[in-house]
Design an enzyme around this catalytic site. Sequence first.
Site, PDB file in Angstrom:
ATOM      1  N   HIS A   1       0.844  -1.208   0.000  1.00  0.00           N
ATOM      2  CA  HIS A   1       0.000   0.000   0.000  1.00  0.00           C
ATOM      3  C   HIS A   1       0.877   1.256   0.000  1.00  0.00           C
ATOM      4  O   HIS A   1       0.683   2.166  -0.824  1.00  0.00           O
ATOM      5  CB  HIS A   1      -0.916  -0.014   1.233  1.00  0.00           C
ATOM      6  CG  HIS A   1      -1.835   1.156   1.333  1.00  0.00           C
ATOM      7  ND1 HIS A   1      -3.179   1.083   1.055  1.00  0.00           N
ATOM      8  CD2 HIS A   1      -1.609   2.456   1.682  1.00  0.00           C
ATOM      9  CE1 HIS A   1      -3.738   2.272   1.224  1.00  0.00           C
ATOM     10  NE2 HIS A   1      -2.799   3.128   1.614  1.00  0.00           N
ATOM     11  N   GLU A   2       1.839   1.311   0.910  1.00  0.00           N
ATOM     12  CA  GLU A   2       2.712   2.489   0.982  1.00  0.00           C
ATOM     13  C   GLU A   2       3.631   2.573  -0.235  1.00  0.00           C
ATOM     14  O   GLU A   2       3.951   3.679  -0.699  1.00  0.00           O
ATOM     15  CB  GLU A   2       3.541   2.450   2.266  1.00  0.00           C
ATOM     16  CG  GLU A   2       2.720   2.437   3.549  1.00  0.00           C
ATOM     17  CD  GLU A   2       1.769   3.618   3.651  1.00  0.00           C
ATOM     18  OE1 GLU A   2       2.100   4.702   3.106  1.00  0.00           O
ATOM     19  OE2 GLU A   2       0.687   3.466   4.242  1.00  0.00           O
TER      20      GLU A   2
END
Length: 656
Positions: free
Chosen positions: A459-460
């Site tokens: 996600h990051e």
Amino acid sequence: MPDENKPQKQFTFRFNFSWFYLLLVLGIGWMLMNNQGAANPQKAEWAEVKEMFREGDIKQIDYIRNDYRGEVTVRPDRLAKYADKFGGKVPARSPHFIFLVSDKFDAENEFGALNEGLPADAQVKVVVKSESHFWSSALEMILPLLLLVLMWVWMFRGMNRANGAGPGGPGGGIFNVGRATGKLADKDKVNVTFKDVAGLYGAKDEVMEIVDFLKNPQKYTALGGKIPKGALLVGPPGTGKTLLAKAVAGEANVPFFSISGSDFVEMFVGVGASRVRDLFRQAKEKAPCIVFIDEIDAVGRARGKNAGFSSNDERENTLNQLLTEMDGFGTNSGVIILAATNRADILDKALMRAGRFDRQIHVELPEVNEREEIFQVHLRGLKVADDFDVKLMAKHTPGFSGADIANVCNEAALTAARKNKKVIEMQDFMDAVDRIIGGLERKDNTIMTPAEKRTTAYHEAGHAVVGWLLPEADPVLKVSIIPRGKALGLTWNLPAERKNWSRSYMMDEMCTLMGGRAAEWIINGEPSTGALSDFERLTNMAYAMVQYYGMSDKIGPLSFYDSTGSRGFELVKPYSEKTAELMDQEVRDIVETVRVRTENILREHEAAFRQVAELLLDKEVIMADDLERILGPKVRPATAAPEAPAEEPEKAQGDE
């Protein structure tokens, strides 16, 4: 041997009102104890008394004529007979019984007839008397009233002590509740000058004119000019409005009254207006002087638009008195009003007009050069390493206010102290900035399962890769999957200091926000709840493009933004339902365009995207150098716009 020449101390008794309370408490205690020690007679009927009379158990009867009440004393040798009526315990004091009769009771005949039936040595002594109840009745009437008055006085004395007011001072009694509670700092006690106020170039230039008015009024009055009556300091919280007002008083070398807008609001009707009158009366006596009203929106809110859609008469009366004092029939020569607020949009228009607040001084967030000066002020008392770079620190804190920078310096000192360092290093300041923006670092990340940690890493990585590859997006500074606050991971961006946002910039920023959700679709084939804060910011930005900035082709160059804040009290929208549906559809189209574009970027660079995520899983924290090594140099726009003051602080997209 005592020295006879030495003056002997003389004892002088000073009456303290607390002694009166002590005597009152002791008197009430004595009365209670006395009542407890008295006899506790049992109630008996007249028929029972006559039976006791005939059996010779009574020693004496005291009959009170005006109370129609009799008190019976039993012979000592017969008390055991009536022990069960007293709970098995023989009473030690008399009277033992009382009885009540009607007003037609003939005491002489009744008791005489009973004694005639008894032998001469067994007859009962009967005492018929009347008692006076004047003092007891008077005490019953006066004592409750006296107690109420004493409680009232005691309550107000406690309130005055809590407010720090002594006898005779502001609010120093019941009848001084209308006195102004502002604090007065004499001209020789205000030691804050413009040297203590870093940055705020434009605001300081404007208030320096006010200082010049107070120092050299003849310079302006000789040309027919008038000294401004007031100036309103407007700006976000923590930008130094109160400090700037103190600096004005210190530079002008005049008395300085400071009071909060909420100090005028009281539970009693009319107190607010009375305190306004008293404040200006004191200011006229000290003229020339400065009166500073902090958070004036507490009392200066627009009339008829108070919270709850209802009018507050007491607040409006206070505001009316303030308007009259600032520009009414009376004159306030030499009294300049400074006020501060961060909600100028809700202030009454009559308060904002020229003649009351002649100037509005905007105290904005500091620019990079101003932040450097503010850092220099707060670093004076800190032990900082020799290689500390103030300019670099100022660049890493865009959008920070003066209060935020003070907090950064303090947090850096605490961080260095926890690590037992002798000096504060650059990394301590960086950690302090991270803590203020993202929250406290939770290094014990066992709350995440391996699958959750993997999802957070990708996600990051999605945020970081998309933000690195888009030309208008803010550059990525650091990526972390160590939980901070409520976020399980964070991506730090360093926004450029700009005030004008182009459409391409906003579209690239929305793609960066969408990067986390797009990464989840590519890796897991399904979304998670981690993109909540990302979608909140993305949705607000998309609606702002359509409703406020006129960046929609279908809606056109229209703006429904309300800068006055008055539309919040209206129940009708300024556009039709058809337009609302069209705006909703435009927002959906923008978000869908952003989603497709973001997914295409990640799929085109999927190998690099996965490499960034795996590196993040391995190191937990990666910097811009790591991204540059994998993705190449940060993509820059073809024509870079000049930098302008920042609107937002250092941002972070997080997986919550």
